[in-house]
Scaffold this motif. Structure first.
Motif, short mmCIF file in Angstrom:
data_model
loop_
_atom_site.label_atom_id
_atom_site.label_comp_id
_atom_site.label_asym_id
_atom_site.label_seq_id
_atom_site.Cartn_x
_atom_site.Cartn_y
_atom_site.Cartn_z
N THR A 1 -0.08 6.64 2.26
CA THR A 1 -1.32 7.28 2.72
C THR A 1 -2.21 6.30 3.48
O THR A 1 -3.06 6.70 4.25
CB THR A 1 -2.12 7.83 1.52
OG1 THR A 1 -2.40 6.74 0.63
CG2 THR A 1 -1.31 8.90 0.78
N THR B 1 -4.45 4.42 2.24
CA THR B 1 -5.69 4.13 1.54
C THR B 1 -5.52 2.84 0.72
O THR B 1 -4.42 2.48 0.32
CB THR B 1 -6.06 5.28 0.60
OG1 THR B 1 -4.98 5.50 -0.32
CG2 THR B 1 -6.31 6.56 1.40
N LEU C 1 0.82 -1.21 0.00
CA LEU C 1 0.00 0.00 0.00
C LEU C 1 0.85 1.26 0.00
O LEU C 1 1.97 1.27 0.53
CB LEU C 1 -0.92 0.01 1.22
CG LEU C 1 -2.02 -1.06 1.27
CD1 LEU C 1 -2.85 -0.90 2.54
CD2 LEU C 1 -2.91 -0.97 0.04
N PRO D 1 -6.21 1.15 -2.70
CA PRO D 1 -6.64 1.37 -4.09
C PRO D 1 -7.60 0.28 -4.56
O PRO D 1 -7.67 -0.81 -3.98
CB PRO D 1 -5.32 1.32 -4.87
CG PRO D 1 -4.25 1.58 -3.85
CD PRO D 1 -4.76 0.98 -2.58
N ALA D 2 -8.30 0.58 -5.64
CA ALA D 2 -9.30 -0.35 -6.16
C ALA D 2 -8.69 -1.70 -6.53
O ALA D 2 -9.29 -2.75 -6.28
CB ALA D 2 -10.00 0.27 -7.37
N LYS D 3 -7.48 -1.71 -7.10
CA LYS D 3 -6.86 -2.97 -7.51
C LYS D 3 -6.55 -3.85 -6.30
O LYS D 3 -6.59 -5.09 -6.39
CB LYS D 3 -5.58 -2.71 -8.30
CG LYS D 3 -4.48 -2.00 -7.55
CD LYS D 3 -3.27 -1.78 -8.44
CE LYS D 3 -2.15 -1.07 -7.70
NZ LYS D 3 -1.63 -1.84 -6.56
N ASP D 4 -6.24 -3.24 -5.17
CA ASP D 4 -6.00 -4.01 -3.95
C ASP D 4 -7.30 -4.56 -3.39
O ASP D 4 -7.33 -5.69 -2.86
CB ASP D 4 -5.30 -3.14 -2.91
CG ASP D 4 -3.90 -2.74 -3.34
OD1 ASP D 4 -2.95 -3.47 -3.02
OD2 ASP D 4 -3.76 -1.71 -4.02
N ARG D 5 -8.37 -3.80 -3.51
CA ARG D 5 -9.67 -4.29 -3.03
C ARG D 5 -10.12 -5.51 -3.83
O ARG D 5 -10.75 -6.42 -3.28
CB ARG D 5 -10.71 -3.17 -3.14
CG ARG D 5 -10.46 -2.03 -2.15
CD ARG D 5 -11.64 -1.08 -2.07
NE ARG D 5 -11.39 -0.01 -1.12
CZ ARG D 5 -11.56 -0.12 0.19
NH1 ARG D 5 -11.99 -1.27 0.69
NH2 ARG D 5 -11.31 0.89 0.99
#
Length: 252
Positions: free
Chosen positions: A103, A105, A100, A107-111
């Protein structure tokens, strides 16, 4: 492609030599089962390969920085206690931490990888449950999903199917085999020789202070080696449904 190798690895703990002179290579696409009697050094071998216990010899993984190692290998130890009251989804998401941005957060690809890991371990109905309130078997599957979500070239797991019911033992071994077929290098210690025979592409038998045998399951699970390493007789047959392996009796 070689994922990692060990050369002349040895471990001594509390003034007892656990094993010595272990050299082996684990390659991408392999599903390797680490088998052997209690006390043979399976856990110590995996921990030494990761640089978690003092050892002699060389391990490519142990030579890496902690950050590079976390991006290269996912590690699931035997200990499975989950003390944090976080959801299964958050627990699985922890597998993405090495990748990651600062930050924090996701990202969409990690989700996507998190969702895939949850689905692979059949945890969809539990994703919003507190992980600390799950049964032991459910916690084990959540921790396996966290390792899968880490999405590393190498995955090492120490007795990952211990305590799971038969259906989830089989499905978990299939997940590991699928990951190997996708190009990852998988090393799991396992006591269920029947499941090892059916799902592993290769077995490493530890006994007598080192590696006693290393090769295809049919070769390593021979009656002679099983009698020598475990003191048991066995039945092994190939069927239309695949190999069937069954320990039978303790022999002297």
């Amino acid at each position: 492609m070689t994922s990692f190798d060990l050369r002349d690895l040895g471990v001594t703990l509390r003034n007892r030599e656990v094993f010595r002179n272990v050299s082996l290579t684990i390659s991408a696409g392999e599903m390797v089962g680490l088998i052997g009697p209690n006390g043979a050094g399976k856990t110590s071998l995996m921990r030494a390969a990761l640089g978690l216990v003092p050892h002699t010899g060389h391990s490519t993984l142990a030579q890496m920085s902690a950050r590079d190692r976390a991006r290269t290998v996912a590690w699931m130890p035997q200990s499975r206690e989950i003390a944090w009251p976080i959801t299964v989804e958050r627990l699985v998401a922890l597998g993405r931490l090495p990748h990651l941005p600062t930050t924090g957060t996701i990202p969409a690809k990690d989700r996507v990888l998190i969702d895939q890991a949850i689905d692979r371990l059949d945890l969809g109905s539990l994703r919003l449950r507190a992980a600390s309130r799950l049964s032991g078997g459910e916690q084990a599957r959540a921790l396996i999903a966290r390792a899968v979500a880490q999405d590393t070239p190498v995955l090492m797991a120490d007795e990952p199917i211990a305590g799971l019911d038969p259906a989830h033992q089989i499905s978990t071994m299939r997940v590991f085999r699928d990951l190997a077929d996708e190009g990852r290098a998988i090393l799991v210690s396992i006591h269920d020789l029947g499941l090892a025979a059916r799902h592993c592409t290769r077995l490493i038998l530890m006994a007598e202070g080192g590696v006693l045998a290393d090769g295809p399951p049919a070769q390593v699970l021979s009656p002679e080696l099983m009698a020598r390493a475990f003191g048991i007789s066995v039945w092994h047959e190939y069927t239309a449904s695949g190999p069937i392996f069954q320990p039978l009796e303790v022999v002297k």
